[in-house]
Design an enzyme around this catalytic site. Structure first.
Site, mmCIF file in Angstrom:
data_model
loop_
_atom_site.group_PDB
_atom_site.id
_atom_site.type_symbol
_atom_site.label_atom_id
_atom_site.label_comp_id
_atom_site.label_asym_id
_atom_site.label_seq_id
_atom_site.Cartn_x
_atom_site.Cartn_y
_atom_site.Cartn_z
ATOM 1 N N HIS A 72 -32.699 4.387 -7.674
ATOM 2 C CA HIS A 72 -32.811 4.680 -6.241
ATOM 3 C C HIS A 72 -34.184 4.220 -5.762
ATOM 4 O O HIS A 72 -35.191 4.509 -6.386
ATOM 5 C CB HIS A 72 -32.651 6.180 -5.967
ATOM 6 C CG HIS A 72 -31.233 6.656 -6.052
ATOM 7 N ND1 HIS A 72 -30.806 7.814 -5.460
ATOM 8 C CD2 HIS A 72 -30.146 6.117 -6.659
ATOM 9 C CE1 HIS A 72 -29.505 7.969 -5.697
ATOM 10 N NE2 HIS A 72 -29.082 6.966 -6.429
ATOM 11 N N TYR A 201 -33.109 15.325 1.142
ATOM 12 C CA TYR A 201 -33.811 16.605 1.133
ATOM 13 C C TYR A 201 -33.811 17.103 2.576
ATOM 14 O O TYR A 201 -34.431 16.477 3.442
ATOM 15 C CB TYR A 201 -35.254 16.431 0.650
ATOM 16 C CG TYR A 201 -35.397 16.192 -0.841
ATOM 17 C CD1 TYR A 201 -35.192 14.927 -1.392
ATOM 18 C CD2 TYR A 201 -35.750 17.241 -1.694
ATOM 19 C CE1 TYR A 201 -35.333 14.719 -2.755
ATOM 20 C CE2 TYR A 201 -35.892 17.037 -3.070
ATOM 21 C CZ TYR A 201 -35.678 15.772 -3.589
ATOM 22 O OH TYR A 201 -35.819 15.564 -4.938
ATOM 23 N N PRO A 293 -37.887 23.011 -8.789
ATOM 24 C CA PRO A 293 -37.239 21.709 -8.952
ATOM 25 C C PRO A 293 -37.360 20.758 -7.759
ATOM 26 O O PRO A 293 -36.950 19.597 -7.844
ATOM 27 C CB PRO A 293 -35.769 22.060 -9.204
ATOM 28 C CG PRO A 293 -35.591 23.440 -8.680
ATOM 29 C CD PRO A 293 -36.920 24.125 -8.795
ATOM 30 N N LYS A 297 -39.841 17.230 -11.118
ATOM 31 C CA LYS A 297 -40.931 16.886 -12.038
ATOM 32 C C LYS A 297 -40.794 17.454 -13.457
ATOM 33 O O LYS A 297 -41.468 16.980 -14.378
ATOM 34 C CB LYS A 297 -42.273 17.378 -11.464
ATOM 35 C CG LYS A 297 -42.773 16.576 -10.297
ATOM 36 C CD LYS A 297 -43.404 15.271 -10.751
ATOM 37 C CE LYS A 297 -43.319 14.178 -9.716
ATOM 38 N NZ LYS A 297 -42.183 13.279 -9.825
ATOM 39 N N TYR A 384 -43.679 11.242 -6.159
ATOM 40 C CA TYR A 384 -42.253 11.371 -6.490
ATOM 41 C C TYR A 384 -41.854 10.379 -7.587
ATOM 42 O O TYR A 384 -41.176 10.760 -8.549
ATOM 43 C CB TYR A 384 -41.399 11.165 -5.230
ATOM 44 C CG TYR A 384 -39.994 11.696 -5.399
ATOM 45 C CD1 TYR A 384 -39.656 12.983 -5.010
ATOM 46 C CD2 TYR A 384 -38.997 10.906 -5.969
ATOM 47 C CE1 TYR A 384 -38.374 13.478 -5.185
ATOM 48 C CE2 TYR A 384 -37.710 11.386 -6.148
ATOM 49 C CZ TYR A 384 -37.411 12.680 -5.757
ATOM 50 O OH TYR A 384 -36.138 13.169 -5.942
HETATM 51 P P1 RFL Z 1 -35.895 22.830 -22.424
HETATM 52 O O1 RFL Z 1 -35.042 21.749 -21.831
HETATM 53 O O2 RFL Z 1 -35.754 24.191 -21.898
HETATM 54 O O3 RFL Z 1 -35.627 22.815 -23.988
HETATM 55 C C1 RFL Z 1 -36.086 23.850 -24.840
HETATM 56 C C2 RFL Z 1 -35.181 23.909 -26.043
HETATM 57 O O4 RFL Z 1 -35.692 24.891 -26.949
HETATM 58 C C3 RFL Z 1 -34.623 25.692 -27.399
HETATM 59 N N1 RFL Z 1 -35.155 27.003 -27.789
HETATM 60 C C4 RFL Z 1 -35.338 27.402 -29.072
HETATM 61 N N2 RFL Z 1 -35.118 26.777 -30.231
HETATM 62 C C5 RFL Z 1 -35.396 27.458 -31.378
HETATM 63 N N3 RFL Z 1 -35.865 28.732 -31.402
HETATM 64 C C6 RFL Z 1 -36.108 29.394 -30.242
HETATM 65 N N4 RFL Z 1 -36.571 30.637 -30.244
HETATM 66 C C7 RFL Z 1 -35.838 28.721 -29.009
HETATM 67 N N5 RFL Z 1 -35.948 29.071 -27.714
HETATM 68 C C8 RFL Z 1 -35.532 28.029 -26.990
HETATM 69 C C9 RFL Z 1 -33.664 25.750 -26.239
HETATM 70 O O5 RFL Z 1 -32.343 26.082 -26.655
HETATM 71 C C10 RFL Z 1 -33.764 24.337 -25.680
HETATM 72 O O6 RFL Z 1 -32.829 23.455 -26.254
HETATM 73 O O7 RFL Z 1 -37.451 22.460 -22.317
HETATM 74 P P2 RFL Z 1 -38.206 21.039 -22.340
HETATM 75 O O8 RFL Z 1 -37.754 20.214 -23.489
HETATM 76 O O9 RFL Z 1 -39.617 21.338 -22.142
HETATM 77 O O10 RFL Z 1 -37.630 20.265 -21.043
HETATM 78 C C11 RFL Z 1 -37.920 20.714 -19.743
HETATM 79 C C12 RFL Z 1 -36.778 20.353 -18.783
HETATM 80 O O11 RFL Z 1 -35.562 20.792 -19.345
HETATM 81 C C13 RFL Z 1 -36.974 20.971 -17.396
HETATM 82 O O12 RFL Z 1 -38.312 20.863 -16.998
HETATM 83 C C14 RFL Z 1 -36.093 20.260 -16.326
HETATM 84 O O13 RFL Z 1 -34.738 20.520 -16.531
HETATM 85 C C15 RFL Z 1 -36.497 20.714 -14.924
HETATM 86 N N6 RFL Z 1 -35.662 20.123 -13.884
HETATM 87 C C16 RFL Z 1 -35.878 18.829 -13.425
HETATM 88 N N7 RFL Z 1 -36.844 18.064 -13.987
HETATM 89 C C17 RFL Z 1 -36.997 16.768 -13.590
HETATM 90 O O14 RFL Z 1 -37.899 16.098 -14.106
HETATM 91 N N8 RFL Z 1 -36.180 16.176 -12.651
HETATM 92 C C18 RFL Z 1 -35.179 16.872 -12.051
HETATM 93 O O15 RFL Z 1 -34.431 16.302 -11.254
HETATM 94 C C19 RFL Z 1 -35.025 18.256 -12.411
HETATM 95 N N9 RFL Z 1 -34.031 18.987 -11.864
HETATM 96 C C20 RFL Z 1 -34.602 20.855 -13.355
HETATM 97 C C21 RFL Z 1 -33.808 20.256 -12.331
HETATM 98 C C22 RFL Z 1 -34.296 22.129 -13.823
HETATM 99 C C23 RFL Z 1 -33.239 22.815 -13.278
HETATM 100 N N10 RFL Z 1 -32.982 24.107 -13.794
HETATM 101 C C24 RFL Z 1 -31.703 24.500 -14.251
HETATM 102 C C25 RFL Z 1 -34.081 24.969 -14.077
HETATM 103 C C26 RFL Z 1 -32.747 20.926 -11.788
HETATM 104 C C27 RFL Z 1 -32.474 22.211 -12.255
HETATM 105 C C28 RFL Z 1 -31.320 22.904 -11.621
HETATM 106 C C1 PHB Z 2 -30.670 16.833 -9.489
HETATM 107 O O1 PHB Z 2 -29.990 15.811 -9.275
HETATM 108 O O2 PHB Z 2 -30.296 17.713 -10.269
HETATM 109 C C2 PHB Z 2 -31.967 17.004 -8.772
HETATM 110 C C3 PHB Z 2 -32.446 16.004 -7.963
HETATM 111 C C4 PHB Z 2 -33.647 16.182 -7.293
HETATM 112 C C5 PHB Z 2 -34.357 17.355 -7.445
HETATM 113 C C6 PHB Z 2 -33.878 18.356 -8.269
HETATM 114 C C7 PHB Z 2 -32.683 18.185 -8.943
HETATM 115 O O3 PHB Z 2 -35.510 17.517 -6.763
#
Ligand code: RFL
Ligand code: PHB
Length: 390
Positions: A72, A201, A293, A297, A384
């Site tokens: 994008h 957004y 979110p 980031k 971004y």
């Molecule tokens: P994770 O992905 O939470 O992975 C951690 C892993 O550790 C495991 N774990 C354990 N394992 C062993 N023993 C234990 N005691 C443990 N406790 C936990 C877990 O099962 C898991 O597999 O952390 P990590 O690797 O630091 O990654 C971070 C990202 O997942 C997170 O920052 C993003 O998902 C945030 N986020 C977004 N980030 C972006 O860069 N771009 C996006 O568009 C974006 N959209 C989002 C998001 C997060 C969202 N939610 C659900 C919070 C959209 C959403 C809706």
């Molecule tokens: C997503 O596609 O899940 C998404 C996109 C942009 C954001 C957060 C989540 O800022």
């Protein structure tokens, strides 16, 4: 069991760290509490920064992303009944973003590690870390009915916000910074064609809304909700009514409806722990920091952390310990930039329950400035798409 780097957590941070270390000839073992099936099916992020995309490509795990992801070149800010496009390449010297789901990145990284003979232990129970302030830190856990001990040179805490590594740091040795927002996001996945070519957004009197995508058949939509809200309060009819109201405008744009097949409520918080190290334990990703979110980031910060950490560990094994000593300070500089950007995007676009009409007018003035000043638009765009990793 023995390894050079014991990694707790097989999220983006842990898996990418294991992959990068492998490319530097450093051995690691990843221990993960969930099953492979579960981690490959958890719906989370969708947006990858240019630097994350380049890193995945350069290290040989970007082929499927290049085939199946969507580049994008901009986003739309929608407010006051009109849409305004922020064009990334012209504002950032040619940079853009990739829409490619986090669980697809996870699948690609798991496959790459296992193909290379990497060790990932899934479904471990009761992981705990010990001897962090010695040269032989350990991870103990239950796996396949046995108690295992993994002796390491270093431990990487990549176990997310609710993991066990950060709380293992004595409270006197860490400082925490937190902000909890008075709203959450209601997220859905829908079987429908895209309604837009780029993410929207939307700032609206009824609250924020976001239109994102996963594929030509599946769309990802979010709307601001009460942080305590529950999925059962949101029948499909209510979701569509809110989305139509917040997103549609006089310009004739219409949101395509479809079958809703996943619903969830997402809390919004900003959080940082300092330093991101204790003895031979190094924290990376959500284990060390959380962003709301809105700026997309979180996953990208996790990738940036482990790139710094893998390089620092490689330097250590070549005889130079300085980059490892600098790890926390180096990572935190980027973390705080992303914390600020995510807070700013969140504050700009959401309704606050205690906001005054004055505050509301300030938001609109700021939005107007972002879409009419090249300098301000550039600030949004360069954050971004992500600041360069080096
Ligand atoms: P994770 O992905 O939470 O992975 C951690 C892993 O550790 C495991 N774990 C354990 N394992 C062993 N023993 C234990 N005691 C443990 N406790 C936990 C877990 O099962 C898991 O597999 O952390 P990590 O690797 O630091 O990654 C971070 C990202 O997942 C997170 O920052 C993003 O998902 C945030 N986020 C977004 N980030 C972006 O860069 N771009 C996006 O568009 C974006 N959209 C989002 C998001 C997060 C969202 N939610 C659900 C919070 C959209 C959403 C809706
Ligand atoms: C997503 O596609 O899940 C998404 C996109 C942009 C954001 C957060 C989540 O800022």
């Amino acid at each position: 069991m023995r390894t050079q780097v014991g990694i707790v957590g097989a999220g983006p941070a842990g898996l990418l760290l294991s992959h990068l270390l492998h490319l530097d000839g450093i051995d690691s073992v990843v221990v993960e509490s969930r099953s492979r099936q579960e981690i490959e099916a958890t719906i989370r992020a969708g947006v990858l920064e240019q630097g994350t995309v380049d890193l995945l490509k350069q290290t040989g795990v970007g082929a499927r992303m290049e085939r199946e992801g969507f580049v994008h070149q901009g986003i739309y800010l929608r407010f006051g009944g009109a849409s305004h496009r922020i064009d990334f390449p012209s504002l950032t010297g040619g940079r853009a973003i990739m829409v490619y789901a986090q669980h697809e990145v996870i699948k690609d990284l798991v496959a790459a590690r296992l193909d290379a003979g990497g060790k990932i232990l899934f479904a471990v129970k009761d992981a705990a870390v010990y001897d962090l302030d010695t040269n032989a830190p350990k991870v103990r856990f239950h796996h396949a009915g046995r108690v295992e001990e993994l002796e390491c040179d270093f431990i990487a805490g990549c176990d997310g916000f609710h993991g066990i590594t950060r709380p293992s740091i004595p409270s006197r040795a860490r400082r925490e910074f937190t902000r909890v927002y008075p709203f959450g996001w209601f997220g859905i996945l829908v079987e429908a064609p895209p309604s837009t070519d780029e993410l929207i957004y939307a700032h609206h009197d009824r609250g924020f809304a976001l239109v994102s995508t996963r594929s030509p058949q599946i769309q990802r939509l979010y709307l601001q909700c009460d942080p305590e809200d529950e999925v059962k309060n949101w029948p499909d009819s209510r979701i569509w009514e809110e989305l139509h109201a917040r997103l549609e405008n006089a310009q004739g744009w219409r949101l395509a409806e479809g079958r809703v097949f996943q619903k969830s409520v997402i809390a919004m918080r900003s959080y940082v722990v300092e330093p991101m190290r204790y003895g031979r334990l190094f924290l990376a990703g959500d284990a060390a920091h959380i962003v709301p979110p809105t700026g997309a980031k979180g996953l990208n910060l996790a990738a940036a952390d482990v790139r710094v950490l893998s390089r620092a560990l490689a330097s250590f094994y070549r005889g130079d310990e300085q980059p490892l000593k600098d790890y926390s300070a180096t990572a935190l500089r980027r973390v705080w930039r992303a914390e600020h950007f995510s807070w700013w995007m969140t504050s700009l676009l959401h309704r606050f329950h205690d906001e005054t009409p004055f505050h509301h007018r300030l938001q609109l003035a700021e939005l107007d400035y972002v879409v009419s000043s090249r300098t301000k638009a550039q600030t949004l765009a360069e954050n971004y798409v992500g600041l360069p990793l080096d």
